[in-house]
Design a protein around this motif. Structure first.
Motif, PDB file in Angstrom:
ATOM      1  N   TYR A  42      33.187  -6.153  26.199  1.00 37.51           N
ATOM      2  CA  TYR A  42      33.398  -6.120  24.743  1.00 37.51           C
ATOM      3  C   TYR A  42      32.181  -5.526  24.045  1.00 37.51           C
ATOM      4  O   TYR A  42      32.326  -4.739  23.096  1.00 37.51           O
ATOM      5  CB  TYR A  42      33.684  -7.537  24.245  1.00 37.51           C
ATOM      6  N   TYR A  43      30.981  -5.864  24.491  1.00 37.68           N
ATOM      7  CA  TYR A  43      29.771  -5.314  23.888  1.00 37.68           C
ATOM      8  C   TYR A  43      29.687  -3.807  24.122  1.00 37.68           C
ATOM      9  O   TYR A  43      29.183  -3.068  23.270  1.00 37.68           O
ATOM     10  CB  TYR A  43      28.529  -6.001  24.454  1.00 37.68           C
ATOM     11  N   THR A  44      30.182  -3.349  25.265  1.00 39.36           N
ATOM     12  CA  THR A  44      30.226  -1.903  25.514  1.00 39.36           C
ATOM     13  C   THR A  44      31.188  -1.224  24.546  1.00 39.36           C
ATOM     14  O   THR A  44      30.875  -0.171  23.973  1.00 39.36           O
ATOM     15  CB  THR A  44      30.671  -1.625  26.957  1.00 39.36           C
ATOM     16  N   LEU A  45      32.353  -1.842  24.331  1.00 41.72           N
ATOM     17  CA  LEU A  45      33.345  -1.268  23.430  1.00 41.72           C
ATOM     18  C   LEU A  45      32.833  -1.201  21.993  1.00 41.72           C
ATOM     19  O   LEU A  45      33.148  -0.265  21.257  1.00 41.72           O
ATOM     20  CB  LEU A  45      34.632  -2.101  23.472  1.00 41.72           C
ATOM     21  N   THR A  46      32.056  -2.195  21.601  1.00 42.74           N
ATOM     22  CA  THR A  46      31.579  -2.263  20.217  1.00 42.74           C
ATOM     23  C   THR A  46      30.156  -1.739  20.060  1.00 42.74           C
ATOM     24  O   THR A  46      29.545  -1.891  18.996  1.00 42.74           O
ATOM     25  CB  THR A  46      31.641  -3.715  19.699  1.00 42.74           C
ATOM     26  N   ALA A  47      29.642  -1.126  21.121  1.00 42.30           N
ATOM     27  CA  ALA A  47      28.323  -0.462  21.089  1.00 42.30           C
ATOM     28  C   ALA A  47      27.176  -1.426  20.792  1.00 42.30           C
ATOM     29  O   ALA A  47      26.219  -1.075  20.111  1.00 42.30           O
ATOM     30  CB  ALA A  47      28.327   0.691  20.079  1.00 42.30           C
ATOM     31  N   ASP A 211      47.636  -7.826  24.532  1.00 43.44           N
ATOM     32  CA  ASP A 211      47.439  -6.550  25.224  1.00 43.44           C
ATOM     33  C   ASP A 211      47.294  -5.416  24.212  1.00 43.44           C
ATOM     34  O   ASP A 211      46.409  -4.559  24.331  1.00 43.44           O
ATOM     35  CB  ASP A 211      48.635  -6.303  26.141  1.00 43.44           C
ATOM     36  N   LEU A 212      48.152  -5.406  23.202  1.00 40.64           N
ATOM     37  CA  LEU A 212      48.094  -4.358  22.185  1.00 40.64           C
ATOM     38  C   LEU A 212      46.817  -4.455  21.353  1.00 40.64           C
ATOM     39  O   LEU A 212      46.242  -3.429  20.957  1.00 40.64           O
ATOM     40  CB  LEU A 212      49.317  -4.453  21.275  1.00 40.64           C
ATOM     41  N   ALA A 213      46.369  -5.685  21.088  1.00 41.92           N
ATOM     42  CA  ALA A 213      45.139  -5.863  20.313  1.00 41.92           C
ATOM     43  C   ALA A 213      43.950  -5.255  21.051  1.00 41.92           C
ATOM     44  O   ALA A 213      43.103  -4.587  20.442  1.00 41.92           O
ATOM     45  CB  ALA A 213      44.895  -7.346  20.040  1.00 41.92           C
ATOM     46  N   GLU A 214      43.889  -5.495  22.364  1.00 41.43           N
ATOM     47  CA  GLU A 214      42.781  -4.908  23.124  1.00 41.43           C
ATOM     48  C   GLU A 214      42.941  -3.398  23.243  1.00 41.43           C
ATOM     49  O   GLU A 214      41.961  -2.651  23.228  1.00 41.43           O
ATOM     50  CB  GLU A 214      42.710  -5.544  24.515  1.00 41.43           C
ATOM     51  N   SER A 215      44.180  -2.919  23.349  1.00 46.57           N
ATOM     52  CA  SER A 215      44.431  -1.472  23.389  1.00 46.57           C
ATOM     53  C   SER A 215      43.945  -0.809  22.108  1.00 46.57           C
ATOM     54  O   SER A 215      43.373   0.291  22.138  1.00 46.57           O
ATOM     55  CB  SER A 215      45.924  -1.195  23.593  1.00 46.57           C
ATOM     56  N   ALA A 216      44.183  -1.470  20.967  1.00 48.13           N
ATOM     57  CA  ALA A 216      43.721  -0.927  19.690  1.00 48.13           C
ATOM     58  C   ALA A 216      42.197  -0.859  19.655  1.00 48.13           C
ATOM     59  O   ALA A 216      41.617   0.110  19.149  1.00 48.13           O
ATOM     60  CB  ALA A 216      44.238  -1.787  18.534  1.00 48.13           C
ATOM     61  N   LEU A 217      41.541  -1.883  20.197  1.00 47.38           N
ATOM     62  CA  LEU A 217      40.082  -1.894  20.245  1.00 47.38           C
ATOM     63  C   LEU A 217      39.570  -0.750  21.116  1.00 47.38           C
ATOM     64  O   LEU A 217      38.620  -0.047  20.744  1.00 47.38           O
ATOM     65  CB  LEU A 217      39.596  -3.243  20.789  1.00 47.38           C
ATOM     66  N   LYS A 218      40.195  -0.542  22.275  1.00 51.68           N
ATOM     67  CA  LYS A 218      39.782   0.549  23.158  1.00 51.68           C
ATOM     68  C   LYS A 218      40.064   1.910  22.521  1.00 51.68           C
ATOM     69  O   LYS A 218      39.260   2.834  22.655  1.00 51.68           O
ATOM     70  CB  LYS A 218      40.510   0.438  24.507  1.00 51.68           C
ATOM     71  N   ARG A 219      41.188   2.016  21.833  1.00 52.98           N
ATOM     72  CA  ARG A 219      41.526   3.272  21.156  1.00 52.98           C
ATOM     73  C   ARG A 219      40.494   3.582  20.072  1.00 52.98           C
ATOM     74  O   ARG A 219      40.055   4.720  19.918  1.00 52.98           O
ATOM     75  CB  ARG A 219      42.921   3.143  20.543  1.00 52.98           C
ATOM     76  N   TRP A 220      40.089   2.537  19.339  1.00 47.42           N
ATOM     77  CA  TRP A 220      39.069   2.701  18.304  1.00 47.42           C
ATOM     78  C   TRP A 220      37.735   3.118  18.914  1.00 47.42           C
ATOM     79  O   TRP A 220      37.016   3.961  18.375  1.00 47.42           O
ATOM     80  CB  TRP A 220      38.906   1.392  17.530  1.00 47.42           C
ATOM     81  N   ALA A 221      37.413   2.544  20.072  1.00 38.50           N
ATOM     82  CA  ALA A 221      36.150   2.865  20.742  1.00 38.50           C
ATOM     83  C   ALA A 221      36.234   4.140  21.558  1.00 38.50           C
ATOM     84  O   ALA A 221      35.222   4.601  22.102  1.00 38.50           O
ATOM     85  CB  ALA A 221      35.735   1.706  21.647  1.00 38.50           C
ATOM     86  N   ASN A 222      37.451   4.714  21.659  1.00 38.87           N
ATOM     87  CA  ASN A 222      37.678   5.934  22.433  1.00 38.87           C
ATOM     88  C   ASN A 222      37.300   5.747  23.908  1.00 38.87           C
ATOM     89  O   ASN A 222      36.662   6.597  24.535  1.00 38.87           O
ATOM     90  CB  ASN A 222      36.899   7.114  21.846  1.00 38.87           C
ATOM     91  N   ILE A 223      37.715   4.594  24.464  1.00 39.23           N
ATOM     92  CA  ILE A 223      37.465   4.264  25.872  1.00 39.23           C
ATOM     93  C   ILE A 223      38.793   3.882  26.508  1.00 39.23           C
ATOM     94  O   ILE A 223      39.557   3.088  25.951  1.00 39.23           O
ATOM     95  CB  ILE A 223      36.462   3.099  25.995  1.00 39.23           C
ATOM     96  N   LYS A 224      39.078   4.427  27.703  1.00 43.20           N
ATOM     97  CA  LYS A 224      40.367   4.197  28.349  1.00 43.20           C
ATOM     98  C   LYS A 224      40.488   2.780  28.896  1.00 43.20           C
ATOM     99  O   LYS A 224      41.468   2.083  28.656  1.00 43.20           O
ATOM    100  CB  LYS A 224      40.578   5.207  29.482  1.00 43.20           C
ATOM    101  N   ASP A 225      39.498   2.349  29.684  1.00 45.50           N
ATOM    102  CA  ASP A 225      39.483   1.003  30.254  1.00 45.50           C
ATOM    103  C   ASP A 225      38.241   0.272  29.775  1.00 45.50           C
ATOM    104  O   ASP A 225      37.185   0.889  29.579  1.00 45.50           O
ATOM    105  CB  ASP A 225      39.488   1.051  31.784  1.00 45.50           C
TER     106      ASP A 225
END
Length: 254
Positions: A42-47, A211-225
């Motif tokens: 999560y910290y990686t996704l949110t920088a 699942d969709l909530a985490e997908s939205a977070l990854k989409r926002w962070a521009n990270i696939k996994d």
């Protein structure tokens, strides 16, 4: 990819079920460890990459999980607000610091630590193991049903902007699979069939939203996994996103 997913599941699922059955310190330690791994992703996704913020996050997670297990939800709540005050003071003393990081840090306590904590609460119930097992079975059935139906007959996109591969048919297939599986296994799980069917449908919807909530977070962070911890499954957060949303509803039910 499918073989990797299957191999990881064959190894991981028996371990998770065995530890959940044993309960106690070993179970809480596993919940804490999974939460730490999820927080790291999560910290990686949110920088969030500065050591001070990460130490606060990891330390707070361990403290809050311990308080929840040892003293219950009231102590957990008090600990959360104490950490909130402490982090704000830390931000003042280390000014200037990006306040967006503070927001992401606090949201991590809610999203990962708080929702994971419901697995601690579930296991502490009189029917704790059955309750935890019900959540696992529901989410696994939902994921499998949605995947198989979506791959076979999926035509209408669910929310393509968030998750292009998910379909309406897959979502309905996941719900149906979960409802039927919990209804069939109701006696083994200590449930009545009709409530088990309704619970299955509800947990499937909650899990898919997670699942969709985490997908939205990854989409926002521009990270696939979220990570590559589990072969064929992506990161830890990718594997528990549905569980995080299903656990609170299961706790309310039980």
């Amino acid at each position: 990819m499918f073989r990797q997913r299957l191999a990881s599941a064959l190894v991981g699922i028996p371990v998770v079920i065995a530890v959940s059955y044993l309960g106690g310190l070993l179970y809480v330690a596993l919940i804490t460890l999974v939460g730490l791994l999820a927080l790291r992703e999560y910290y990686t996704l949110t920088a969030i990459d500065d050591k001070g913020s990460m130490i606060l996050g990891f330390g707070g997670h361990v403290l809050l999980t311990a308080l929840l297990w040892l003293q219950g939800f009231t102590a957990f709540s008090a600990g959360f607000f104490a950490i909130f005050v402490f982090i704000n003071i830390f931000w003042v003393l280390t000014y200037p610091r990006d306040f967006r990081i503070l927001s992401f840090l606090l949201w991590g306590f809610v999203y990962v630590t708080g929702l994971m904590g419901f697995f601690v609460l579930l296991r502490e119930l009189n029917t704790g193991f059955s309750a935890v097992l019900t959540v696992f079975v529901a989410v696994w059935a939902s994921d499998t049903g949605a995947y198989l139906v979506g791959m076979s007959v999926g035509r209408h996109k669910l929310i393509p902007a968030v998750s292009p591969k998910k379909s309406v048919e897959g979502a309905l297939g996941g719900m149906l699979a979960t409802g039927l599986i919990l209804a069939l296994l109701a006696p083994q799980l200590g449930l009545v069939r009709l409530p088990a069917l309704i619970l299955g449908l509800t947990l499937s919807v909650a899990g898919q939203l997670g699942d969709l909530a985490e997908s939205a977070l990854k989409r926002w962070a521009n990270i696939k996994d979220s990570g590559s911890f589990l072969p064929g499954h992506g990161g830890v957060l990718d594997r528990i996103d549905s569980l995080l949303f299903a656990a609170p509803l299961a706790y309310l039910f039980f």
